[in-house]
Design an enzyme around this catalytic site. Structure first.
Site, PDB file in Angstrom:
ATOM      1  N   LYS A  52       5.440 -32.800  49.172  1.00  0.00           N
ATOM      2  CA  LYS A  52       6.430 -33.961  49.177  1.00  0.00           C
ATOM      3  C   LYS A  52       7.148 -34.450  48.057  1.00  0.00           C
ATOM      4  CE  LYS A  52       6.986 -38.053  51.225  1.00  0.00           C
ATOM      5  NZ  LYS A  52       6.403 -40.153  51.967  1.00  0.00           N
ATOM      6  N   GLU A  62       6.945 -53.426  52.009  1.00  0.00           N
ATOM      7  CA  GLU A  62       6.002 -52.665  52.153  1.00  0.00           C
ATOM      8  C   GLU A  62       4.197 -53.343  50.795  1.00  0.00           C
ATOM      9  OE1 GLU A  62       4.667 -48.107  50.977  1.00  0.00           O
ATOM     10  OE2 GLU A  62       6.751 -48.682  51.381  1.00  0.00           O
TER      11      GLU A  62
END
Length: 461
Positions: A216, A265
């Site tokens: 990823k 976040e």
């Protein structure tokens, strides 16, 4: 904690002069804390915008904790080895600061600032934001639930007039109820990586993943927005507080150059030794109706790509914090975190921090998570540096605060913008895996641009 009968500002200054005499010192850095009647933190921030002073703003996701710093007292900076260098400089500086009245969490010589995504920033665009930059403000407002404090950080000398200095410090709270004129800027133009180049960037990454280079990588794009007048941070803050109620709001305003973020976040929070980190990866839009919202949430929860992306983050955070903590607790399944325009997969992680470690050790271990970099971490970071067509600077990096006792919180600066006069550079990224489709990822970045661009006065591109 503050004493039952806390000392006045003047009494604290006198106590500092007594300390100097006892220790044969000619000057002393002092952090003075006083409990005050409620002051609106947004109004407090706004009323210093014409005074050519550094301004710092922090709001947590629960709208219960605010820090507003005005003017510089002490600043520490680092380029390479930024986390370790800032940790060392902070400890050396704190050892020199005297706190005559004690302090509550988030008061006293609190440092606010941030770090770059990579270990070093080189581009002119980020000239005002070093790889590590933390500031102790001269004056700071702390709002913690129903309690409100002012901190004043000053240097006291042998010839300091205590009465005069005490009066001077009141300047910061005397004028917070004056009204200011608001100016709303209008968007003139935008410029961003065109879809053809984005398509090439994503397809190249997918090919590298399929060839086994990595599993990823998170890739982002910039959006350059030009406005008809200098951007009014006061107006932007008003909109962010109103619209992004579930986000951290962070501002580091240096005058012409400012960095702002409205991010959901958390990287890590430390409160009396207890650690809380957040796994936030996997994104889908909100629905137009309640039923559509539930359908989209279910779609996200059952999407193999997003669940796999989310699990990368969970595994990495667990592995990173295990050597530094006791009693890790991680739920077996994520839940949906709904925001104003987006919803995410969310898993909280809690643990107890071992006594020999600090929040800076945690940042160094955690940053960047797979949600912001990729997996394997170093391979993904190198790939981003070599292929992303811009320098990230503070985008997708830790920003936040830490107090003298080691309590603090760092968010990840996504949904953000770098502002210079009448222009803003916005940033948005997405996780690329083997199944990624360039068009879908492009649409996701458009969604992620929306909150900040709307606050600035434009519409998503």
């Amino acid at each position: 904690m503050l004493q039952t009968k806390p000392l006045t500002i003047q009494e604290q200054l006198n106590k500092a002069k007594e300390y100097m005499t006892e220790h044969n010192q000619t000057k002393l850095m002092v952090s003075i804390v006083e409990k005050v009647d409620h002051i609106d933190p947004i109004r407090f921030f706004k009323h210093f915008h014409n005074e050519d002073l550094l301004r710092l703003f922090w709001k947590d996701t629960e709208d219960s904790f605010y820090l507003v710093g005005i003017d510089e007292f002490k600043t520490i900076k680092a380029q390479e080895d930024r986390f370790n260098q800032i940790r060392k400089q902070r400890q050396e500086l704190l050892e020199q600061i005297y706190t005559p009245n004690g302090f509550d969490k988030g008061t006293g010589p609190v440092m606010l600032g941030g770090f770059s995504f990579n270990d070093k920033t080189t581009g002119d665009k980020w000239r005002s934001f070093e790889s590590g930059l933390m500031v102790i403000p001269r004056a700071m407002l702390t709002v913690d639930g129903d309690e409100c404090f002012m901190t004043y950080n000053v240097t006291v000398k042998e010839d300091t007039n205590v009465k005069a200095l005490s009066s001077d410090l009141k300047y910061y709270t005397r004028r917070v109820y004056l009204e200011d004129e608001q100016k709303t800027q209008q968007l003139k133009s935008t410029n961003s990586l065109d879809y053809r180049n984005w398509d090439q960037l994503i397809n190249k990454a997918v090919k590298s993943i399929n060839n086994g280079l990595m599993s990823k990588v998170v890739l982002a794009r910039e959006l350059e927005a030009e406005f008809n007048q200098p951007i009014d941070l006061n107006e932007v803050l008003n909109k962010l507080v109103e619209q992004q109620t579930d986000s951290y709001i962070y501002i580091f305003d240096q005058g012409e150059d400012a960095y702002i973020s409205a991010t959901p976040e958390r990287l890590v929070k430390v409160d009396n030794g207890e650690l809380l980190s957040t796994c936030l990866a996997g994104t889908i839009k909100r629905g137009q109706t309640a039923n559509e919202d539930v359908e989209l949430a279910n779609q996200l929860m059952n999407d193999e790509k997003n669940r796999s992306e989310h699990q990368y983050v969970v595994n990495m955070i667990k592995e990173s914090i295990e050597p530094l903590t006791y009693s890790i607790n991680i739920p077996s399944q994520p839940v949906i975190l709904p925001l104003r325009t987006l919803q995410h997969l969310y898993t909280p992680v809690t643990a107890m921090l071992k006594e020999s470690y600090t929040i800076f050790d945690l940042i160094e271990k955690l940053h960047p998570t797979p949600a912001l970099g990729g997996e394997p971490r170093e391979v993904a970071i190198n790939y981003i540096e070599e292929n992303e067509p811009f320098e990230r600077g503070w985008y997708a990096a830790p920003v936040g605060w830490v107090d003298q006792e080691g309590n603090g919180e760092m968010a990840v600066a996504i949904r953000s913008a770098l502002i210079n006069n009448n222009t803003a550079t916005l940033f948005a990224g997405c996780g690329i895996v083997a199944e990624s489709d360039p068009q879908e990822e492009y649409e996701e970045t458009k969604l992620k641009f929306t909150p900040m661009l709307e606050a600035l006065g434009g519409i998503s591109q």
